[in-house]
Design a protein around this motif. Structure first.
Motif, PDB file in Angstrom:
ATOM      1  N   THR A  42     -10.354 -10.805  -6.535  1.00 42.48           N
ATOM      2  CA  THR A  42      -9.781 -10.066  -8.020  1.00 42.48           C
ATOM      3  C   THR A  42      -8.792 -11.343  -7.662  1.00 42.48           C
ATOM      4  OG1 THR A  42     -10.110  -7.568  -7.856  1.00 42.48           O
ATOM      5  CG2 THR A  42      -7.638  -8.375  -8.920  1.00 42.48           C
ATOM      6  N   PHE A  95      -5.864  -2.187  -7.636  1.00 45.73           N
ATOM      7  CA  PHE A  95      -5.974  -3.265  -6.917  1.00 45.73           C
ATOM      8  C   PHE A  95      -6.646  -2.189  -6.099  1.00 45.73           C
ATOM      9  CE2 PHE A  95      -2.844  -4.948  -9.814  1.00 45.73           C
ATOM     10  CZ  PHE A  95      -3.331  -6.349  -9.675  1.00 45.73           C
ATOM     11  N   GLU A  98      -9.403  -3.553  -3.409  1.00 42.38           N
ATOM     12  CA  GLU A  98      -9.963  -4.981  -3.915  1.00 42.38           C
ATOM     13  C   GLU A  98      -9.406  -6.034  -3.101  1.00 42.38           C
ATOM     14  OE1 GLU A  98     -11.395  -5.840  -7.552  1.00 42.38           O
ATOM     15  OE2 GLU A  98     -11.124  -3.250  -7.589  1.00 42.38           O
ATOM     16  N   VAL A 100      -8.330  -8.793  -2.608  1.00 44.01           N
ATOM     17  CA  VAL A 100      -7.237  -9.779  -3.829  1.00 44.01           C
ATOM     18  C   VAL A 100      -6.339 -10.572  -3.273  1.00 44.01           C
ATOM     19  CG1 VAL A 100      -4.798  -9.363  -4.762  1.00 44.01           C
ATOM     20  CG2 VAL A 100      -6.296  -7.315  -4.164  1.00 44.01           C
ATOM     21  N   LEU A 120       2.280  -5.821  -4.680  1.00 48.00           N
ATOM     22  CA  LEU A 120       0.399  -5.617  -4.020  1.00 48.00           C
ATOM     23  C   LEU A 120      -0.058  -4.737  -2.997  1.00 48.00           C
ATOM     24  CD1 LEU A 120      -0.662  -9.198  -5.984  1.00 48.00           C
ATOM     25  CD2 LEU A 120      -1.105  -7.406  -6.769  1.00 48.00           C
ATOM     26  N   PRO A 125      -4.385  -2.684  -0.910  1.00 50.58           N
ATOM     27  CA  PRO A 125      -5.501  -3.485  -1.241  1.00 50.58           C
ATOM     28  C   PRO A 125      -6.761  -3.248  -0.699  1.00 50.58           C
ATOM     29  CG  PRO A 125      -4.436  -4.940  -1.540  1.00 50.58           C
ATOM     30  CD  PRO A 125      -3.416  -3.276  -1.802  1.00 50.58           C
TER      31      PRO A 125
END
Ligand code: 5GP
Ligand code: MG
Length: 180
Positions: A42, A95, A98, A100, A120, A125
């Motif tokens: 991602t 997110f 994922e 990232v 984030l 993630p």
């Protein structure tokens, strides 16, 4: 390709030629491809500066990629960071779990990437890495960890290959320093 001699005439000097950039971006793509083998990436790309870098990089990575673009600004039209990062966060994009990869054009004060990294991380993630095309050699309050970096450059204001001065010069195929 057209040499763009009109826009290039505003440059004092070229720091990185289009060929230098393309060769390095191809290396970075290979490295990322190896590191993320078998995974879906991602990519969170910061607009508008990283537009050209991300477009060239991602098209050379032979892996599944989900691309999310976010607006972030700290310069607000000048040649010095304002010290305040404005993020345009996307509602409804998850997110969590994922892999990232956060990508930006240039690391200057580090405020933008630090702010994004924190934001984030809070989304949990599976992995979170960061990459930039350019890293300015300058002291920073917090040293942000860079997983991928194209070039180390001196602490000067650069334009081209996506990077602007008051909205202009993004379309230069090279990266350079403007005339004073
Ligand atoms: P930081 O938050 O690390 O100070 O700044 C990162 C952002 O500032 C980058 O995403 C980029 O948009 C902008 N920036 C930093 N240095 C330069 C530069 O030399 N030229 C241009 N055009 N933008 C820069
Ligand atoms: Mg930017």
């Amino acid at each position: 390709m057209n040499a763009l001699t009109g826009v290039l005439s505003d440059l004092d000097r070229v720091l990185l030629s289009a060929d230098d950039i393309h060769a390095r971006v191809a290396d970075m793509a290979k490295q990322i491809e190896r590191d993320y083998a078998g995974k879906l990436i991602t990519v969170v790309a910061l607009m508008d500066g990283a537009l050209f870098f991300v477009a060239d990089l991602l098209r050379q990575i032979d892996l599944p990629i989900r691309l999310v673009t976010l607006g972030a600004s700290s310069y607000h039209g000048g040649t010095q960071s304002s010290g305040q990062v404005k993020l345009q966060w996307l509602a409804g994009v998850s997110f969590t779990g994922e892999h990232v990869l956060l990508l930006d054009d240039i690391l200057d004060t580090g405020l933008t990437l630090t702010a994004l990294h924190e934001r984030l991380s809070a989304e949990a993630p599976a992995t979170l890495r960061t990459g930039v095309l350019l890293n300015k050699k300058r002291p920073r309050a917090q040293d942000s960890t860079l997983d991928y970096c194209g070039f180390e450059i001196e602490d000067e204001f650069v334009v081209g290959y996506g990077m602007d001065y008051q909205g202009r010069f993004r379309n230069l195929p090279c990266i350079g320093i403007l005339k004073p």
